[in-house]
Design an enzyme around this catalytic site. Structure first.
Site, PDB file in Angstrom:
ATOM      1  N   HIS A  78      34.650  45.084  63.976  1.00 22.69           N
ATOM      2  CA  HIS A  78      34.713  45.680  62.638  1.00 22.69           C
ATOM      3  C   HIS A  78      33.654  46.772  62.518  1.00 22.69           C
ATOM      4  O   HIS A  78      32.774  46.901  63.380  1.00 22.69           O
ATOM      5  CB  HIS A  78      34.548  44.625  61.550  1.00 22.69           C
ATOM      6  CG  HIS A  78      33.227  43.923  61.531  1.00 22.69           C
ATOM      7  ND1 HIS A  78      32.791  43.089  62.551  1.00 22.69           N
ATOM      8  CD2 HIS A  78      32.223  43.908  60.604  1.00 22.69           C
ATOM      9  CE1 HIS A  78      31.611  42.593  62.252  1.00 22.69           C
ATOM     10  NE2 HIS A  78      31.239  43.086  61.078  1.00 22.69           N
ATOM     11  N   HIS A 121      30.993  47.411  60.734  1.00 23.54           N
ATOM     12  CA  HIS A 121      29.652  47.221  60.211  1.00 23.54           C
ATOM     13  C   HIS A 121      28.683  47.634  61.310  1.00 23.54           C
ATOM     14  O   HIS A 121      28.918  47.379  62.501  1.00 23.54           O
ATOM     15  CB  HIS A 121      29.410  45.769  59.798  1.00 23.54           C
ATOM     16  CG  HIS A 121      29.894  45.466  58.413  1.00 23.54           C
ATOM     17  ND1 HIS A 121      30.053  44.180  57.924  1.00 23.54           N
ATOM     18  CD2 HIS A 121      30.259  46.296  57.386  1.00 23.54           C
ATOM     19  CE1 HIS A 121      30.483  44.232  56.677  1.00 23.54           C
ATOM     20  NE2 HIS A 121      30.628  45.496  56.329  1.00 23.54           N
ATOM     21  N   ASP A 139      25.915  46.747  62.661  1.00 23.37           N
ATOM     22  CA  ASP A 139      25.365  45.874  63.695  1.00 23.37           C
ATOM     23  C   ASP A 139      26.404  45.474  64.735  1.00 23.37           C
ATOM     24  O   ASP A 139      26.101  44.712  65.655  1.00 23.37           O
ATOM     25  CB  ASP A 139      24.716  44.636  63.066  1.00 23.37           C
ATOM     26  CG  ASP A 139      25.648  43.847  62.159  1.00 23.37           C
ATOM     27  OD1 ASP A 139      26.528  44.457  61.528  1.00 23.37           O
ATOM     28  OD2 ASP A 139      25.475  42.616  62.070  1.00 23.37           O
ATOM     29  N   HIS A 140      27.613  46.033  64.602  1.00 19.23           N
ATOM     30  CA  HIS A 140      28.651  45.744  65.592  1.00 19.23           C
ATOM     31  C   HIS A 140      29.192  46.998  66.280  1.00 19.23           C
ATOM     32  O   HIS A 140      29.909  46.881  67.272  1.00 19.23           O
ATOM     33  CB  HIS A 140      29.799  44.981  64.928  1.00 19.23           C
ATOM     34  CG  HIS A 140      29.399  43.606  64.487  1.00 19.23           C
ATOM     35  ND1 HIS A 140      29.664  42.471  65.217  1.00 19.23           N
ATOM     36  CD2 HIS A 140      28.700  43.200  63.389  1.00 19.23           C
ATOM     37  CE1 HIS A 140      29.158  41.424  64.589  1.00 19.23           C
ATOM     38  NE2 HIS A 140      28.576  41.843  63.475  1.00 19.23           N
ATOM     39  N   HIS A 178      36.322  38.754  56.528  1.00 25.76           N
ATOM     40  CA  HIS A 178      34.978  39.278  56.289  1.00 25.76           C
ATOM     41  C   HIS A 178      35.071  40.309  55.158  1.00 25.76           C
ATOM     42  O   HIS A 178      36.138  40.520  54.575  1.00 25.76           O
ATOM     43  CB  HIS A 178      34.429  39.882  57.578  1.00 25.76           C
ATOM     44  CG  HIS A 178      32.971  40.196  57.548  1.00 25.76           C
ATOM     45  ND1 HIS A 178      32.048  39.364  56.965  1.00 25.76           N
ATOM     46  CD2 HIS A 178      32.271  41.265  58.025  1.00 25.76           C
ATOM     47  CE1 HIS A 178      30.845  39.891  57.097  1.00 25.76           C
ATOM     48  NE2 HIS A 178      30.950  41.056  57.717  1.00 25.76           N
ATOM     49  N   ASP A 225      32.134  38.267  62.791  1.00 23.22           N
ATOM     50  CA  ASP A 225      31.786  37.934  61.410  1.00 23.22           C
ATOM     51  C   ASP A 225      33.004  37.457  60.624  1.00 23.22           C
ATOM     52  O   ASP A 225      34.015  38.152  60.524  1.00 23.22           O
ATOM     53  CB  ASP A 225      31.194  39.158  60.711  1.00 23.22           C
ATOM     54  CG  ASP A 225      29.882  39.600  61.351  1.00 23.22           C
ATOM     55  OD1 ASP A 225      29.588  39.140  62.466  1.00 23.22           O
ATOM     56  OD2 ASP A 225      29.172  40.411  60.731  1.00 23.22           O
ATOM     57  N   HIS A 281      24.806  35.260  65.874  1.00 25.56           N
ATOM     58  CA  HIS A 281      24.764  36.097  64.678  1.00 25.56           C
ATOM     59  C   HIS A 281      23.830  35.495  63.633  1.00 25.56           C
ATOM     60  O   HIS A 281      24.090  35.512  62.431  1.00 25.56           O
ATOM     61  CB  HIS A 281      26.165  36.301  64.091  1.00 25.56           C
ATOM     62  CG  HIS A 281      26.278  37.505  63.196  1.00 25.56           C
ATOM     63  ND1 HIS A 281      26.188  37.426  61.821  1.00 25.56           N
ATOM     64  CD2 HIS A 281      26.466  38.814  63.470  1.00 25.56           C
ATOM     65  CE1 HIS A 281      26.325  38.634  61.291  1.00 25.56           C
ATOM     66  NE2 HIS A 281      26.484  39.491  62.278  1.00 25.56           N
TER      67      HIS A 281
END
Length: 305
Positions: A62, A64, A66-67, A142, A213, A271
């Site tokens: 996804h 976001h 941090d990914h 998410h 997530d 995570h």
């Protein structure tokens, strides 16, 4: 048939001195994949000796940061390294626009072909397949559109049971392909020799499910049923279940419940929220429900032979 998973990063949100956001390097049936690409992924790849040139397929769960904030840097590095072969990137709709815009504005010249596979279906679908591995999506829940990924080895053909075959003089090498294909053999006498007597079934294909997530989502269980290895996010401990629900994340106990109900072989949790200094608490809680639980940690390798 084998699986080798290296954890490059496994913490949530902001990177810290010894905590890196999500990224994993998967080798399954001799195919090499990068899963998520948080900030610092390149550094971790160097540290844990992941060959840059081996990776031709990158899967992003996804959008976001941090990914996927490490993705454009990695693609730019491939350009510096004079990569020529094509690279496939799988991820949510708009991943192509946001990535190419960064490469364009920074004048990072990627002369190799980058092929984007943008995903938008909310149903599980096959997105990659070759003669060794298949990959299907695991729709998650998410705050933004998110998928997990299920990697499964292709089933090997049946092996010939030569000792049993030698009991029948009529059966020759010309029959071997038909036997491997699952056919019975009819002898000149009319006797039928069942295929099960002439073959040895291959080992069960190895499988790995990556669940990024997501809030607690039991309806993924039929998709990941009986997988050998499951990674499931566990951002919070059980006492923060209300916060997990609000932010659409999972707790360690919820991840363990998914693993138990899906009858998986082994669970990896990660995570972790930065609020926790002792991540062993995650494992302790999860083991109350699913004993075979391990913690994700940078550099940790999980193997299945």
């Amino acid at each position: 048939m084998s699986l080798n998973l290296t954890i490059l990063g496994c913490h949530s949100a902001t990177p810290r001195a010894n905590a890196f956001p999500t990224s994993q390097y998967l080798v399954i049936n001799n195919k090499h994949f990068l899963i998520d690409c948080g900030e610092g992924t390149q550094r971790q790849m160097r540290k844990y000796k992941v060959g840059f040139s081996k990776i031709d397929h990158i899967f992003i769960s996804h959008l976001h940061g941090d990914h996927f904030y490490g993705l454009v840097g990695l693609l730019a590095t491939y350009g510096i390294l004079s990569r020529e072969k094509e690279l496939h990137v799988y991820g949510p709709k708009d991943i192509k626009e946001v990535t190419l815009l960064q490469l364009k504005i920074s004048q990072s010249h990627a002369k190799y072909p980058i092929i984007f596979h943008e995903l938008k279906s909310k149903e599980s679908e096959l997105i990659y397949e070759d003669d060794k591995v298949s990959v299907i999506t695991i729709p998650l829940n998410h705050r933004v559109y998110t998928n997990g990924y299920l990697f499964t080895e292709k089933e090997k053909p049946k092996k010939l049971h030569i000792q049993n075959i030698s009991n029948y003089k009529e059966i020759g090498k010309a029959d071997y392909l038909n036997i491997k294909a699952g056919r019975d053999v009819v002898l000149s006498t009319g006797e039928i020799v069942p295929n099960s007597e002439l073959t040895i079934n291959p080992k069960k294909p190895i499988s790995y499910a990556f669940c990024s997530d997501t809030s607690y989502k039991p309806n993924i269980i039929p998709i990941i049923q009986n997988v050998d290895l499951l990674y499931h996010e566990a951002t919070f401990l059980a006492d923060k279940e209300d916060l997990a629900k609000k932010t659409k994340h999972a707790t360690s106990k919820q991840a363990a419940q998914i693993a138990k109900d899906a009858k998986v072989g082994q669970l990896i949790i990660g995570h972790y929220s930065g609020r926790y200094k002792d991540i062993s608490l995650f494992q302790k809680e999860a083991k109350e429900i699913f004993e075979n639980t391990e913690l994700a940690e940078p550099g940790k390798i999980f193997k299945i032979e």
